[in-house]
Design a protein around this motif. Sequence first.
Motif, mmCIF file in Angstrom:
data_model
loop_
_atom_site.group_PDB
_atom_site.id
_atom_site.type_symbol
_atom_site.label_atom_id
_atom_site.label_comp_id
_atom_site.label_asym_id
_atom_site.label_seq_id
_atom_site.Cartn_x
_atom_site.Cartn_y
_atom_site.Cartn_z
ATOM 1 N N ILE A 62 -0.039 -73.984 -12.248
ATOM 2 C CA ILE A 62 0.695 -72.767 -12.186
ATOM 3 C C ILE A 62 1.738 -72.601 -12.969
ATOM 4 O O ILE A 62 2.524 -73.725 -12.715
ATOM 5 C CB ILE A 62 0.715 -71.909 -10.637
ATOM 6 N N LEU A 63 2.215 -71.513 -13.807
ATOM 7 C CA LEU A 63 3.196 -71.622 -14.364
ATOM 8 C C LEU A 63 4.403 -70.580 -13.704
ATOM 9 O O LEU A 63 3.728 -69.586 -13.130
ATOM 10 C CB LEU A 63 3.076 -70.966 -15.759
ATOM 11 N N THR A 64 5.544 -71.018 -13.378
ATOM 12 C CA THR A 64 6.422 -70.147 -12.700
ATOM 13 C C THR A 64 7.945 -70.321 -13.323
ATOM 14 O O THR A 64 8.113 -71.238 -14.153
ATOM 15 C CB THR A 64 6.453 -70.486 -11.264
ATOM 16 N N ASN A 65 8.802 -69.375 -13.044
ATOM 17 C CA ASN A 65 10.341 -69.704 -13.378
ATOM 18 C C ASN A 65 10.766 -70.920 -12.847
ATOM 19 O O ASN A 65 10.654 -71.176 -11.900
ATOM 20 C CB ASN A 65 11.160 -68.579 -13.191
ATOM 21 N N LYS A 66 11.361 -71.667 -13.851
ATOM 22 C CA LYS A 66 12.041 -72.712 -13.548
ATOM 23 C C LYS A 66 13.143 -72.624 -12.423
ATOM 24 O O LYS A 66 13.110 -73.345 -11.514
ATOM 25 C CB LYS A 66 12.839 -73.597 -14.785
ATOM 26 N N SER A 67 13.645 -71.390 -12.222
ATOM 27 C CA SER A 67 14.688 -71.113 -11.350
ATOM 28 C C SER A 67 13.947 -71.171 -9.896
ATOM 29 O O SER A 67 14.488 -70.961 -8.764
ATOM 30 C CB SER A 67 15.357 -69.676 -11.566
ATOM 31 N N GLN A 106 -2.228 -65.181 2.159
ATOM 32 C CA GLN A 106 -1.593 -66.046 1.103
ATOM 33 C C GLN A 106 -0.412 -65.486 0.399
ATOM 34 O O GLN A 106 -0.224 -64.713 0.304
ATOM 35 C CB GLN A 106 -2.701 -66.943 0.272
ATOM 36 N N HIS A 107 0.570 -66.549 -0.011
ATOM 37 C CA HIS A 107 1.352 -66.118 -0.825
ATOM 38 C C HIS A 107 1.308 -66.508 -2.133
ATOM 39 O O HIS A 107 0.466 -67.221 -2.603
ATOM 40 C CB HIS A 107 2.758 -66.869 -0.255
ATOM 41 N N THR A 108 2.141 -66.032 -2.965
ATOM 42 C CA THR A 108 2.156 -66.196 -4.383
ATOM 43 C C THR A 108 3.382 -66.962 -4.666
ATOM 44 O O THR A 108 4.570 -66.871 -4.463
ATOM 45 C CB THR A 108 2.072 -64.967 -5.417
ATOM 46 N N GLY A 109 3.312 -67.675 -6.090
ATOM 47 C CA GLY A 109 4.116 -68.616 -6.791
ATOM 48 C C GLY A 109 4.585 -68.706 -7.865
ATOM 49 O O GLY A 109 5.408 -69.594 -8.632
ATOM 50 N N PRO A 216 -5.236 -66.398 -9.853
ATOM 51 C CA PRO A 216 -5.211 -65.108 -9.783
ATOM 52 C C PRO A 216 -3.847 -64.242 -9.343
ATOM 53 O O PRO A 216 -3.797 -64.575 -7.858
ATOM 54 C CB PRO A 216 -6.596 -64.601 -9.423
ATOM 55 N N SER A 217 -3.312 -63.312 -10.050
ATOM 56 C CA SER A 217 -2.249 -62.732 -9.289
ATOM 57 C C SER A 217 -1.090 -63.541 -8.786
ATOM 58 O O SER A 217 -0.278 -63.323 -7.744
ATOM 59 C CB SER A 217 -2.516 -61.754 -8.046
ATOM 60 N N GLY A 218 -1.271 -65.020 -9.226
ATOM 61 C CA GLY A 218 -0.074 -65.944 -8.650
ATOM 62 C C GLY A 218 -0.541 -66.600 -7.236
ATOM 63 O O GLY A 218 0.416 -67.336 -6.638
ATOM 64 N N LEU A 219 -1.635 -66.337 -6.853
ATOM 65 C CA LEU A 219 -2.126 -66.977 -5.718
ATOM 66 C C LEU A 219 -2.404 -68.380 -5.818
ATOM 67 O O LEU A 219 -2.536 -68.915 -6.811
ATOM 68 C CB LEU A 219 -3.402 -66.288 -5.124
ATOM 69 N N PRO A 220 -2.646 -69.279 -4.800
ATOM 70 C CA PRO A 220 -2.770 -70.726 -4.879
ATOM 71 C C PRO A 220 -4.457 -70.737 -5.544
ATOM 72 O O PRO A 220 -5.211 -69.921 -5.397
ATOM 73 C CB PRO A 220 -2.906 -71.000 -3.291
ATOM 74 N N VAL A 221 -4.568 -71.936 -6.340
ATOM 75 C CA VAL A 221 -5.571 -72.118 -7.093
ATOM 76 C C VAL A 221 -7.011 -71.483 -6.448
ATOM 77 O O VAL A 221 -7.155 -71.708 -5.381
ATOM 78 C CB VAL A 221 -5.821 -73.488 -7.591
ATOM 79 N N LYS A 222 -7.567 -70.984 -7.563
ATOM 80 C CA LYS A 222 -9.216 -70.317 -6.813
ATOM 81 C C LYS A 222 -10.167 -70.830 -7.886
ATOM 82 O O LYS A 222 -9.893 -70.892 -9.082
ATOM 83 C CB LYS A 222 -9.169 -68.961 -6.930
ATOM 84 N N ILE A 223 -11.179 -71.481 -7.494
ATOM 85 C CA ILE A 223 -12.356 -71.890 -8.351
ATOM 86 C C ILE A 223 -13.616 -71.012 -8.204
ATOM 87 O O ILE A 223 -13.897 -70.399 -7.245
ATOM 88 C CB ILE A 223 -12.827 -73.174 -7.769
ATOM 89 N N ALA A 224 -14.037 -70.387 -9.293
ATOM 90 C CA ALA A 224 -14.878 -69.197 -9.567
ATOM 91 C C ALA A 224 -15.890 -69.539 -10.331
ATOM 92 O O ALA A 224 -15.848 -69.564 -11.648
ATOM 93 C CB ALA A 224 -14.175 -67.916 -9.781
#
Length: 305
Positions: A62-67, A106-109, A216-224
Amino acid sequence: MDEEKIRRTYHDVSLIPMPELANGVDTGIEVVAGEDDRQDIHELGNIGDDALRRKLTEATVILTNKSRIADNGDETFALEVNPFRQRETQFSPPLPPCSGERFASQHTGGWCSGFLVGADVIVTAGHCGETEDEIKDTAYIFGFQVNSPTDAGTTQFNADQVYFGKELIAHDLSSSGDFAIVRLDRAVPASVADPLKVRVSGTPALNSNLGVIGYPSGLPVKIAFGSETKLLRDLDPWLISNLDTYGGNSGSPVFNTSGEVEGILVRGAKDYNFTNTCFRTNKIENEDGSEAITKASVFQSKIPI
């Protein structure tokens, strides 16, 4: 990183030759085609196709801001996460999922997906990192997942799961493709993930099965990987499929049934319908899918050997 800009680009099909989308027929339609095929990693078994998909999942980030990553000072890092909320527009208030919406607790990251293709090389969508300054301000995190039905998602990571961008090796965001190849600040050990195999020649057959792994939408990884998820059209350099993807899946690896990468998920229809108080996933028929993929042939030769 401008997350709103990333979301707008994910829904912008102006670079893809699909007249039915450009004319507005499909731009506001549903995002889940047929059954919702998304699974959390704890739902997978340990043999056969499930074992392969577990292995493939290890190589996604997952990509997120370094901050949003804090060094705990003990060889671990903490990720700042948010409740699962969505806005209808950039000026709308954030709303919670409607009753019955999947993954509501679930939360997003983060805001994009990516995957390992070399010891220190990540591939993602071009709109997920357009400049070297942007990729240097990005964290690439392995292991953001849900490990039980009551888990909301990982928040603590070992140091060998957290990386930062060092160099933008190659990039395109045009009618020729949408990809970014990023060098990380250090190599990823085999104990964390093995690089994925990317198709080096040819192209997948129409109606062949495809699957996708991402955030998806920054949620924890989903396998589809659905039995009816297929390649619907080849609009070189794009593939069109009925994958179950959302904003946040930008940069996800799209696989054939052997686990080889066929391309990068880069575009999709509108994710959610909104009421005054909540949002809900839309649904369409499988044959109406319109998720766009940058073909492997566009970027494979640019991956450093």
